[in-house]
Design a protein around this motif. Structure first.
Motif, PDB file in Angstrom:
ATOM      1  N   UNK A  11       0.832  -1.199   0.000  1.00 27.02           N
ATOM      2  CA  UNK A  11       0.000   0.000   0.000  1.00 27.02           C
ATOM      3  C   UNK A  11       0.870   1.255   0.000  1.00 27.02           C
ATOM      4  N   UNK A  12       1.902   1.244   0.845  1.00 29.33           N
ATOM      5  CA  UNK A  12       2.837   2.368   0.907  1.00 29.33           C
ATOM      6  C   UNK A  12       3.559   2.525  -0.433  1.00 29.33           C
ATOM      7  N   UNK A  48       3.371  -2.986 -12.335  1.00 27.62           N
ATOM      8  CA  UNK A  48       3.510  -4.070 -11.365  1.00 27.62           C
ATOM      9  C   UNK A  48       2.171  -4.393 -10.711  1.00 27.62           C
ATOM     10  N   UNK A  49       1.335  -3.378 -10.520  1.00 26.42           N
ATOM     11  CA  UNK A  49       0.044  -3.657  -9.910  1.00 26.42           C
ATOM     12  C   UNK A  49      -0.979  -4.187 -10.915  1.00 26.42           C
ATOM     13  N   UNK A  50      -0.837  -3.794 -12.190  1.00 30.80           N
ATOM     14  CA  UNK A  50      -1.826  -4.267 -13.160  1.00 30.80           C
ATOM     15  C   UNK A  50      -1.394  -5.578 -13.815  1.00 30.80           C
ATOM     16  N   UNK A  61      -2.195 -11.790  -2.149  1.00 29.65           N
ATOM     17  CA  UNK A  61      -2.313 -12.015  -0.705  1.00 29.65           C
ATOM     18  C   UNK A  61      -2.593 -10.729   0.044  1.00 29.65           C
ATOM     19  N   UNK A  62      -2.442  -9.596  -0.646  1.00 33.39           N
ATOM     20  CA  UNK A  62      -2.629  -8.317   0.024  1.00 33.39           C
ATOM     21  C   UNK A  62      -4.105  -7.993   0.149  1.00 33.39           C
ATOM     22  N   UNK A  63      -4.476  -7.526   1.328  1.00 33.73           N
ATOM     23  CA  UNK A  63      -5.855  -7.105   1.522  1.00 33.73           C
ATOM     24  C   UNK A  63      -5.978  -5.633   1.171  1.00 33.73           C
ATOM     25  N   UNK A  64      -7.120  -5.269   0.684  1.00 31.60           N
ATOM     26  CA  UNK A  64      -7.345  -3.853   0.468  1.00 31.60           C
ATOM     27  C   UNK A  64      -8.712  -3.515   1.022  1.00 31.60           C
ATOM     28  N   UNK A 123      -3.172  -0.547  -1.904  1.00 36.32           N
ATOM     29  CA  UNK A 123      -2.314  -1.136  -2.933  1.00 36.32           C
ATOM     30  C   UNK A 123      -2.894  -0.946  -4.334  1.00 36.32           C
ATOM     31  N   UNK A 124      -3.101   0.290  -4.706  1.00 34.89           N
ATOM     32  CA  UNK A 124      -3.624   0.575  -6.030  1.00 34.89           C
ATOM     33  C   UNK A 124      -3.139   1.961  -6.468  1.00 34.89           C
TER      34      UNK A 124
END
Lengths: 339, 328
Positions: free
Chosen positions: A218-219, A244-246, A259-262, B262-263
């Motif tokens: 997130x950071x 990297x996120x897409x 595995x990351x929660x949002x 994380x976006x």
């Protein structure tokens, strides 16, 4: 394109311990441009902090084996004399540590601790000059009533304010590169937001390059331009933040993101996991270090078990994975079956 | 659904600044200050807040690891805070705890078998199949190899150690488990494994959880209901869906907006709170959040807002509750 300010090439670090050789960093190469924010992401034991120590020239004790090259503006840090590195440390490269409680000395006033960083690199500065400089940098990092607080001790500050003091120490000599090792991990969410905001503002106004080391994706998403993902001492992926996120191009990155929660995810939803645990650095698996936990390894045949994958380009990013380009694309569309 | 655990007006203060043995303390830390909660059986209640808000103290008072200063903790109608001796020992079987740090919560000199079996020894329980067999069943239940019975904690990774802690908390077949930051010391990929394990165990064994954490996204993942704490008080309590989609208390709004997402493509309006949490020795008058609140008026300084029901599944303690953030 601006010039690379820091170039790390084939950096390897291992430690001799009574249990055997610990391979903390293995053949790591990356670079960072002026004004760029690079995120180094990985789980505990992936070699992120050791990389930071190596760049700061702090790995000098007898049980360390260091090889490769770390060039800061053409100055080679690996193998340089300590007196030479000392000139850079705290002036050209500065560091912000994780725990603001233990990185400040409880016996000294914070003004003395911030000023020390300036005096070390400006031995001719007068007392008044140092004090003015300290007050100026304290204001810059948002410590209220700097003229009065300069004579306070660390215990009189809250966690967030202490971290601002640590950042002030790092910034007083206008460093070219700031290494921030988990700078907000020890802080509360609302304070973390304040500190991240501060770092972003300072970066924009001073054009300092930042290496942000964190395990919190997130950071990373909020702060950095480019991400280096580490696993068991090796770089497994280097990509642009949006890419990297897409569309991550390494199975480990993909697993980590899943595995990351949002806050957007559904309530009581089952999380995707990466099976198993990160390997011990005393005993890194043969071939690709991630292979025992990888869900896609059958698609690359036996290669994963015997051959260490090297970083190579796929699209705009770099990946260290034996999967073919088409397979990685299929992985991202969730069309590549897992074991 | 019946209430498994009920907390009524719970208060916990700690004396500070005592100079001599006979002198009075200079003040009190109001760690938990009049908290009322109810947990239904099979439900997960999340408790979130920043450090120093009293969430861990609340968990410890609920399990009677710390004595309450005032108020009641009712377990099947019996007040835990007044229970003593044999009665208390019996009550402890129904309520167990999972701790944050899997390194300091396991004795390094004891084998895993001894650690997990200790509750059985303390409570003098002899399962029909024998203690060793029972411990091995527990290890298997939490995804560990039963053959690791004779190993020591240092031979395990952080995630595996947390599994040992979970196995220990299940040894007495409790109905309620208080989990105090059970995943915050673990790596991301391991956190997911432990959270999934906790959810599976809940279904399998019909457990109620009180899940204490500072991480709002973790809490969202596991909880049916969430209570937000600030300086020893509950400021908002609602069903998870409701709390995350329609937060009403300004502190909840700020907390949610501060979570790094994380976006990288998402643009959000962030509420930046000024300052830090005030000292719980001398909390602000009236509403405790007023010193950092952008909605605060004079009313907030004089009158403490009570926790009131605003809809069936939503309570909030604010004079000016509302979903729209309007910080200046």
């Amino acid at each position: 394109m601006s010039k690379n300010i820091l170039e790390v090439n084939n950096l390897s670090v291992s430690f001799n311990t009574s249990d055997g050789q610990v391979h903390a960093v293995d053949n790591l190469s990356f670079n960072i441009k002026a004004g760029e924010v690079l995120g180094i992401v990985g789980e505990s034991g992936s070699g992120k902090s050791v990389t930071a120590s190596a760049i700061m020239g702090l790995l000098t004790s007898g049980n360390v084996n260091l090889s490769g090259s770390i060039k800061l503006n053409d100055f080679e840090i690996v193998g340089a004399k300590d007196s030479e590195v000392r000139k850079l440390r705290g002036s050209d490269i500065a560091m912000v540590f994780q725990d603001p409680l233990s990185s400040l000395n409880p016996y000294y006033k914070i003004g003395v601790q911030i000023g020390e960083a300036y005096e070390t690199h400006h031995p001719d500065a007068s007392k008044a000059e140092v004090r003015n400089k300290v007050i100026e940098v304290m204001k810059k990092v948002g410590i209220p009533e700097a003229e009065r607080r300069i004579d306070s001790y660390p215990h009189e500050f809250s966690g967030g304010m202490r971290q601002r003091v640590v950042i002030a120490i790092a910034l007083i000599n206008d460093p070219k590169i700031l290494i921030a090792d988990e700078p907000t991990t020890a802080l509360d969410v609302t304070v973390q937001a304040q500190i991240l905001d501060l770092m972003r503002d300072l970066q924009k106004t001073s054009n300092t390059s930042i290496i942000l080391i964190t395990h919190d994706l997130g950071v990373v998403a909020e702060m950095v331009d480019r991400v280096l993902v580490m696993y068991a001492g090796r770089a497994v992926e280097v990509s642009d933040i949006k890419a990297i996120f897409s569309a991550p191009i390494h199975p480990y990155t993909k697993g980590l993101l899943n595995a990351v929660r949002s806050l957007d995810s559904a309530i009581r939803e089952k999380l995707a996991t990466i099976p198993g645990t990160p390997p011990s650095l005393l005993n890194i698996p043969q071939g690709c270090a991630f292979n025992p936990r990888c869900s896609y390894k059958q698609w690359a045949g036996d290669k994963c078990l015997v051959q260490k994958p090297e970083l190579h380009e796929i699209g705009n990013g770099l990946t260290a994975c034996h999967l073919s380009k088409t397979d990685i694309e299929r992985m991202n569309k969730d069309e590549l079956p897992v074991v | 659904m019946s209430e498994a655990l009920e907390v009524k007006n719970l208060v916990k203060t700690f004396p500070v600044g005592k100079k001599g043995f006979f002198s009075k303390p200079a003040g009190y830390v109001h760690a938990v200050d009049g908290v009322s909660l109810a947990i239904k059986s099979g439900e997960t209640l999340g408790i979130v807040g920043e450090s120093g808000c009293g969430k861990s103290t609340l968990g410890r008072v609920m399990t009677h690891l710390l004595p309450a200063t005032d108020g009641q903790v009712l377990l099947n109608g019996v007040d835990v805070t007044r229970a003593k001796g044999e009665e208390l020992q019996k009550l402890r079987r129904t309520i167990q705890m999972i701790f944050q740090d899997p390194y300091s919560s396991l004795n390094p000199r004891h084998t895993v078998g001894r650690i997990v079996g200790m509750p059985l020894v303390v409570q003098n329980i002899n399962p029909a199949q024998g203690r060793k067999k029972r411990v091995q069943e527990l290890l298997e239940l939490v995804g560990l190899n039963p053959e690791h019975y004779n190993r020591y904690p240092h031979e395990f990774s952080g995630g595996q150690r947390q599994r040992i802690g979970i196995a220990r908390s299940l040894a007495l077949e409790p109905k309620i488990i208080i989990a105090d930051e059970p995943v915050s010391a673990l790596d991301v990929s391991i956190q997911a494994q432990i959270l999934n394990l906790l959810q599976d165990l809940q279904k399998q064994l019909d457990l109620s959880y009180v899940f204490i954490a500072h991480d709002l996204s973790v809490v969202k993942h596991v909880s049916d209901r969430v209570a937000v704490m600030y300086l020893g008080k509950i400021v908002e309590e609602a069903g998870s869906e409701e709390l995350y989609s329609k937060p009403m208390h300004p502190y909840t709004l700020a907390l949610l907006s501060a979570v790094p997402e994380p976006n990288p493509e998402k643009v959000r309006q962030r509420i930046l709170l000024t300052g830090d949490v005030p000292s719980p020795i001398n909390p602000p008058s009236g509403c405790r959040f007023r010193t950092r609140c952008w909605r605060a008026t004079e009313l907030c300084a004089t009158t403490e807002p009570p926790l009131v029901q605003i809809s069936t599944n939503h309570k909030v303690a604010c004079h000016f509750p509302g979903p729209t953030p309007l910080p200046n």
